[in-house]
Design an enzyme around this catalytic site. Structure first.
Site, PDB file in Angstrom:
ATOM      1  N   SER A 198       0.817  -1.214   0.000  1.00 52.45           N
ATOM      2  CA  SER A 198       0.000   0.000   0.000  1.00 52.45           C
ATOM      3  C   SER A 198       0.851   1.264   0.000  1.00 52.45           C
ATOM      4  CB  SER A 198      -0.902   0.042   1.235  1.00 52.45           C
ATOM      5  OG  SER A 198      -1.635  -1.145   1.356  1.00 52.45           O
TER       6      SER A 198
HETATM    7  N1  SAH Z   1      -0.219  -5.443   3.968  1.00 52.25           N
HETATM    8  C1  SAH Z   1       0.559  -5.690   2.757  1.00 52.25           C
HETATM    9  C2  SAH Z   1      -0.189  -5.341   1.492  1.00 52.25           C
HETATM   10  C3  SAH Z   1      -1.103  -6.405   1.163  1.00 52.25           C
HETATM   11  S1  SAH Z   1      -1.820  -6.505  -0.440  1.00 52.25           S
HETATM   12  C4  SAH Z   1       1.867  -4.962   2.772  1.00 52.25           C
HETATM   13  O1  SAH Z   1       2.110  -4.150   3.674  1.00 52.25           O
HETATM   14  O2  SAH Z   1       2.669  -5.209   1.877  1.00 52.25           O
HETATM   15  C5  SAH Z   1      -3.091  -7.661   0.033  1.00 52.25           C
HETATM   16  C6  SAH Z   1      -2.609  -9.016   0.452  1.00 52.25           C
HETATM   17  O3  SAH Z   1      -3.732  -9.754   0.881  1.00 52.25           O
HETATM   18  C7  SAH Z   1      -1.972  -9.800  -0.691  1.00 52.25           C
HETATM   19  O4  SAH Z   1      -0.694 -10.215  -0.313  1.00 52.25           O
HETATM   20  C8  SAH Z   1      -2.927 -10.977  -0.871  1.00 52.25           C
HETATM   21  O5  SAH Z   1      -2.274 -12.166  -1.265  1.00 52.25           O
HETATM   22  C9  SAH Z   1      -3.552 -11.099   0.510  1.00 52.25           C
HETATM   23  N2  SAH Z   1      -4.835 -11.787   0.559  1.00 52.25           N
HETATM   24  C10 SAH Z   1      -5.872 -11.688  -0.310  1.00 52.25           C
HETATM   25  N3  SAH Z   1      -6.879 -12.479   0.080  1.00 52.25           N
HETATM   26  C11 SAH Z   1      -6.481 -13.099   1.230  1.00 52.25           C
HETATM   27  C12 SAH Z   1      -7.092 -14.045   2.121  1.00 52.25           C
HETATM   28  N4  SAH Z   1      -8.308 -14.558   1.898  1.00 52.25           N
HETATM   29  N5  SAH Z   1      -6.395 -14.430   3.204  1.00 52.25           N
HETATM   30  C13 SAH Z   1      -5.140 -13.959   3.460  1.00 52.25           C
HETATM   31  N6  SAH Z   1      -4.522 -13.070   2.647  1.00 52.25           N
HETATM   32  C14 SAH Z   1      -5.179 -12.649   1.544  1.00 52.25           C
END
Ligand code: SAH
Length: 207
Positions: free
Chosen positions: A60
């Site tokens: 993000s």
């Molecule tokens: N917080 C992260 C950004 C995350 S982007 C950072 O600081 O880099 C969103 C993330 O959510 C992705 O890595 C994706 O794989 C994960 N995601 C999506 N659906 C999910 C689920 N059902 N359970 C766990 N993770 C999930």
């Protein structure tokens, strides 16, 4: 940090209060974002913009990380659950604000890489697990705060159930039009919802 403050001045009072929460900007300043992105993005790591981290996922924008961190109203004694570890950057920021961070990631490679990066950065209070975040992490709960870093279609009830009374769930809600919502679990079990701002997140996928 200067850019975050400049952009924040254009946002609502509630958002500004989130960013101004004690320790948030210090935590942001204390984490080197370049460690959480690929080699090609080293220079871009200090721009206030989202970045690709592979597997179609993004880290993000720093402003959003600051807002989401502060919206939790974190305290040093808190245990927080993060859904969507991604690069581990948001978890590293939270690790400086709360006691323990539990983070669930559905893509195994991302979870493993984040674990390595966090360990290399000397972060010891983040626990990463591979799994579907829809289930939360019941054995580690209940939590003072839960942060979902992918957009959910509706309020994730299983996660709400893992909040302590007074606990806060920060989650982007919606599909094409998304708002960053803060759901607070009241002592009587009812939920108070407050919408902070429009956002754009990758979807919270079904496991
Ligand atoms: N917080 C992260 C950004 C995350 S982007 C950072 O600081 O880099 C969103 C993330 O959510 C992705 O890595 C994706 O794989 C994960 N995601 C999506 N659906 C999910 C689920 N059902 N359970 C766990 N993770 C999930």
């Amino acid at each position: 940090i200067r850019e975050i403050n400049t952009e924040a001045a254009l946002l609502s009072g509630e958002v500004q209060r989130a960013i101004a929460w004690p320790g948030v900007l210090e935590a942001m300043a204390g984490v080197q974002r370049e460690q959480f992105v690929g080699k090609a993005d080293q220079a871009a790591a200090y721009c206030n913009a989202p970045l690709a981290i592979g597997h179609g996922q993004t880290i993000s924008q720093p402003l959003i990380v600051a807002i989401m961190s502060g919206a939790l109203r974190p305290q040093a004694c808190h245990r927080v659950l993060e859904i969507g570890t991604g690069s581990g950057y948001q978890a590293a920021v939270l690790a400086r604000l709360v006691g323990e961070v539990y983070s669930v990631e559905i893509v195994k490679e991302l979870a493993e890489r984040a674990g390595v990066v966090l360990a290399r950065s000397g972060v010891k209070n983040v626990h990463v697990r591979v799994g579907d975040g829809h289930h939360g992490w019941p054995e580690a709960g209940p939590f003072d705060g839960i942060i979902v870093t992918a957009a959910a279609d509706g309020v994730p009830e299983t996660l709400v159930a893992q909040l302590k009374p007074g606990g806060r769930l920060v989650v982007p809600l919606g599909r094409t039009r998304q708002v960053l919502a803060v759901l607070t679990r009241r002592d009587d079990g009812s939920i108070h919802r407050e919408d902070l701002l429009q956002v754009r997140f990758v979807p919270f996928v079904e496991g």
